[in-house]
Design an enzyme around this catalytic site. Structure first.
Site, mmCIF file in Angstrom:
data_model
loop_
_atom_site.group_PDB
_atom_site.id
_atom_site.type_symbol
_atom_site.label_atom_id
_atom_site.label_comp_id
_atom_site.label_asym_id
_atom_site.label_seq_id
_atom_site.Cartn_x
_atom_site.Cartn_y
_atom_site.Cartn_z
ATOM 1 N N LYS A 186 0.872 -1.393 -0.071
ATOM 2 C CA LYS A 186 -0.070 0.033 0.107
ATOM 3 C C LYS A 186 0.785 1.225 -0.059
ATOM 4 O O LYS A 186 1.531 1.655 0.889
ATOM 5 C CB LYS A 186 -0.790 0.031 1.124
ATOM 6 N N GLU A 262 10.307 1.562 10.069
ATOM 7 C CA GLU A 262 11.230 2.797 9.622
ATOM 8 C C GLU A 262 10.613 4.059 9.962
ATOM 9 O O GLU A 262 9.922 4.521 8.965
ATOM 10 C CB GLU A 262 11.917 2.607 8.109
ATOM 11 N N CYS A 296 14.117 11.529 6.171
ATOM 12 C CA CYS A 296 14.116 11.154 7.392
ATOM 13 C C CYS A 296 15.441 11.132 7.938
ATOM 14 O O CYS A 296 15.578 11.083 9.110
ATOM 15 C CB CYS A 296 13.527 9.650 7.593
ATOM 16 N N GLU A 394 10.439 17.035 13.613
ATOM 17 C CA GLU A 394 10.799 16.817 12.210
ATOM 18 C C GLU A 394 10.417 17.919 11.181
ATOM 19 O O GLU A 394 9.131 17.709 10.897
ATOM 20 C CB GLU A 394 10.426 15.613 11.765
HETATM 21 P P1 NAP Z 1 2.677 8.895 7.273
HETATM 22 O O1 NAP Z 1 1.718 9.988 7.385
HETATM 23 O O2 NAP Z 1 3.013 8.117 8.565
HETATM 24 O O3 NAP Z 1 2.460 7.713 6.138
HETATM 25 C C1 NAP Z 1 3.138 6.639 5.899
HETATM 26 C C2 NAP Z 1 2.306 5.591 5.245
HETATM 27 O O4 NAP Z 1 1.320 5.236 6.054
HETATM 28 C C3 NAP Z 1 1.678 6.276 3.794
HETATM 29 O O5 NAP Z 1 1.443 5.037 2.892
HETATM 30 C C4 NAP Z 1 0.340 6.538 4.479
HETATM 31 O O6 NAP Z 1 -0.886 6.386 3.619
HETATM 32 C C5 NAP Z 1 0.095 5.394 5.706
HETATM 33 N N1 NAP Z 1 -1.008 5.482 6.488
HETATM 34 C C6 NAP Z 1 -1.105 6.660 7.343
HETATM 35 N N2 NAP Z 1 -2.294 6.386 8.335
HETATM 36 C C7 NAP Z 1 -2.296 5.149 8.202
HETATM 37 C C8 NAP Z 1 -2.893 4.304 9.068
HETATM 38 N N3 NAP Z 1 -4.193 4.601 9.829
HETATM 39 N N4 NAP Z 1 -3.086 2.889 8.531
HETATM 40 C C9 NAP Z 1 -2.215 2.462 7.590
HETATM 41 N N5 NAP Z 1 -1.563 3.298 6.941
HETATM 42 C C10 NAP Z 1 -1.564 4.542 7.079
HETATM 43 O O7 NAP Z 1 4.278 9.233 6.804
HETATM 44 P P2 NAP Z 1 4.563 10.324 5.809
HETATM 45 O O8 NAP Z 1 4.080 11.760 5.822
HETATM 46 O O9 NAP Z 1 3.955 9.705 4.457
HETATM 47 O O10 NAP Z 1 6.078 10.270 5.532
HETATM 48 C C11 NAP Z 1 7.057 10.868 6.016
HETATM 49 C C12 NAP Z 1 7.552 10.410 7.318
HETATM 50 O O11 NAP Z 1 8.238 9.159 7.134
HETATM 51 C C13 NAP Z 1 8.350 11.129 7.889
HETATM 52 O O12 NAP Z 1 8.212 10.979 9.480
HETATM 53 C C14 NAP Z 1 9.815 10.393 7.838
HETATM 54 O O13 NAP Z 1 10.857 10.595 8.657
HETATM 55 C C15 NAP Z 1 9.404 9.026 7.744
HETATM 56 N N6 NAP Z 1 10.309 8.226 6.755
HETATM 57 C C16 NAP Z 1 11.113 7.414 7.504
HETATM 58 C C17 NAP Z 1 12.050 6.569 6.907
HETATM 59 C C18 NAP Z 1 12.843 5.578 7.472
HETATM 60 O O14 NAP Z 1 13.728 4.797 6.688
HETATM 61 N N7 NAP Z 1 13.135 5.780 8.756
HETATM 62 C C19 NAP Z 1 12.107 6.909 5.467
HETATM 63 C C20 NAP Z 1 11.367 7.710 4.599
HETATM 64 C C21 NAP Z 1 10.397 8.243 5.541
HETATM 65 P P3 NAP Z 1 -1.458 7.969 3.038
HETATM 66 O O15 NAP Z 1 -0.017 8.651 2.870
HETATM 67 O O16 NAP Z 1 -2.193 7.468 1.862
HETATM 68 O O17 NAP Z 1 -2.193 8.501 4.043
#
Ligand code: NAP
Length: 492
Positions: A186, A262, A296, A394
């Site tokens: 997803k 992650e 990240c 962040e």
């Molecule tokens: P996010 O809002 O947590 O979303 C990540 C994924 O989770 C998306 O596919 C999102 O779908 C999905 N999601 C959100 N709520 C959900 C739920 N209740 N159930 C299932 N899936 C759900 O994060 P983001 O804003 O996309 O990404 C940025 C974050 O990712 C930052 O905090 C960054 O540090 C972190 N990141 C970490 C790494 C690492 O390797 N540590 C790498 C890249 C990014 P939708 O987008 O469709 O809502």
């Protein structure tokens, strides 16, 4: 990515926009679609099938059905399929990069680099698939043999974010497939097109039906609820925010799934008085402004020792002022838009809050409304205090908050004073300090005199609330396997 047109394809390309379940493209059960836009302009680029719980369950059904034959396939044959996928990605790299820029906004050169990085995981795990060795352990009695077998965990749910829409997909799927797992992916609703294109190439590579499934959705909680509750899903691999990761972790507790998380970071970037300043500046600009700071492992706090503080800031300001902002498809652009208006507003609020609390803008420090609602100027701030929200949250934007420090002990204490522990960087020419800092910093990834650190060979992941598990490297394959201890008796 073949030329055959399908209902609702993304504009300007041949990327499918339906769900991929059981080896077939299909509409969502409700027939609904949602829009994907270009962050640079807000223009709609595609309407993509909008999966709900019913579709997610169908994808798990398909993965579960496919799994037993897939796990039984010799690893060398699974590796061959991964190699085929790798070659297809390579031959479509330019189209994939263009698509990535279009849905995510990053400069084209960065999109190209991401596709190469993403494909590096497919190649790496095609190679590693052949090396999922077990162990033979000296037994406690002469009539026994103690064997340790590595087996695939089963059906894997992979949930990926928007900031690296291609690399985060392959970093999960390639090791899962190499290990013998079937996958339900997803992607983020903001950037589903790269995932669709990659999965279409996996289809072309010939993975058996049901081994790779893709559900795009505008209702992540509905699909997430199915993936986390279904006992047939044996592992969740999630990349995204810490808040969502914690929630999914709790949701997985009911069926005690294996987890790879992650999550977010708050990386310190420390410049000591004895640093090679040219090197530190190169490292900081490359690390911080990639993807407009939406990474990240991007430096989130820049700690500069007082002896070089003013010189470093002056030179940094000149570099940052010269960064060209613009659409990712324009030549020479270094900074694109932020992903959403909300992301821009968050960056703006963090900077404004820091300024209100006494920080000083050296460069930038404002939204670029003249370009549209998602643009923010590359920014350097000094006089930032470690207690300010800008230094704790962040930022995920093109903003460098500079904090002044006096001693090594103070820098280490500041660096570790966060619930996150993903990446940390420091620049010094003192070899003894390199070893002291390498061990004192509480982070899963440490860059000493280097700030561009991601590659397929090394384990990527965080300490503390930055996550659980590692991706990439041989450890990234192990995350998709279970160890089975087999005791053979009666051999005396
Ligand atoms: P996010 O809002 O947590 O979303 C990540 C994924 O989770 C998306 O596919 C999102 O779908 C999905 N999601 C959100 N709520 C959900 C739920 N209740 N159930 C299932 N899936 C759900 O994060 P983001 O804003 O996309 O990404 C940025 C974050 O990712 C930052 O905090 C960054 O540090 C972190 N990141 C970490 C790494 C690492 O390797 N540590 C790498 C890249 C990014 P939708 O987008 O469709 O809502």
């Amino acid at each position: 990515m073949e030329s055959r047109k399908r209902n609702g394809e993304a504009s300007g390309g041949s990327v499918p926009t339906q769900l991929f379940v059981d080896g077939e493209w299909r509409e969502a059960a409700t027939g609904q679609r949602f829009s994907v836009d270009d962050p640079a302009s807000g223009e709609i680029v595609a309407a993509v099938a909008d999966a709900g719980a019913v579709d997610a369950r169908a994808a798990v059904d398909a993965a579960h059905r496919a799994w037993s034959a897939w796990r039984a396939m010799p690893a060398t044959e699974r590796a061959d399929l991964l190699w085929r996928w790798h070659r297809l990605i390579e031959s479509h790299a330019e189209d994939l990069a263009r698509l990535l820029t279009r849905e995510q906004g990053k400069p084209f050169a960065e999109a190209r680099a991401e596709i190469a990085y993403a494909n590096g995981f497919v190649r790496w795990f095609a190679e590693e698939a052949r090396r999922a060795y077990g162990e033979v352990i000296p037994a406690p009695r002469p009539d026994r043999r103690v064997l340790v077998l590595r087996e695939p965990v089963g059906v894997v749910a992979a949930i990926t974010p928007w900031n690296f829409p291609a690399a985060m997909v392959t970093r999960k799927i390639a090791p899962a497939l190499a290990a013998g797992c079937a996958v339900v992916l997803k992607p983020s609703e903001l950037t589903p097109l790269s995932a669709l294109a990659l999965v279409d190439l996996a289809r072309e590579a010939g993975f058996p039906p049901g081994v790779v499934n893709l559900v795009t959705t505008s209702d992540a909680p509905a699909v997430g609820a199915v993936l986390t509750a279904d006992p047939r899903v044996r592992k969740l691999s999630f990349t995204g925010s810490t808040a969502v990761g914690k929630r999914l972790m709790a949701d997985c507790a009911g069926t005690v799934k294996k987890l790879s998380l992650e999550l977010g970071g708050n990386a310190p970037f420390i410049v000591f008085d004895d640093a090679d300043l040219d090197r530190a500046l190169d490292g900081l600009v490359a690390n911080k402004f990639r993807n407009a700071g939406q990474a990240c492992i991007a430096a989130n706090r820049v700690l500069v020792q007082h002896g070089v503080h003013d010189r470093f800031v002056e030179r940094l300001a000149a570099r940052v002022a010269a960064l060209r902002v613009g659409r990712g498809d324009e030549d020479g652009v270094a900074i694109g838009p932020l992903i959403t208006e909300r992301a821009r507003a968050k960056v703006e609020a963090l900077v404004d809050g820091a300024v209100a609390a006494g920080a000083r803008v050296v460069v930038g420090g404002r939204a670029l409304h003249e370009l549209g609602p998602r643009w923010y100027a590359p920014t350097v701030l000094t006089g930032v205090g470690p207690e300010m929200r800008l230094a704790c949250d962040e930022a995920f934007g093109p903003v460098v908050p500079v904090i002044r420090f006096a001693t090594e002990a103070e820098a280490v204490a500041l660096a570790n004073d966060t619930p996150y522990g993903l990446a940390a960087y420091f620049y010094t020419q003192d070899a003894t300090r390199i070893f002291r800092l390498a061990s004192a910093l509480e982070a899963g990834i440490v860059g000493a005199n280097e700030a561009v650190v991601s590659n397929q060979m090394a384990p990527f992941g965080g300490y503390k609330e930055s996550g659980i598990g590692r991706e990439g490297s041989r450890h990234g394959l192990a995350e998709y396997t279970e160890l089975k201890y087999l005791c053979l008796g009666g051999l005396g």
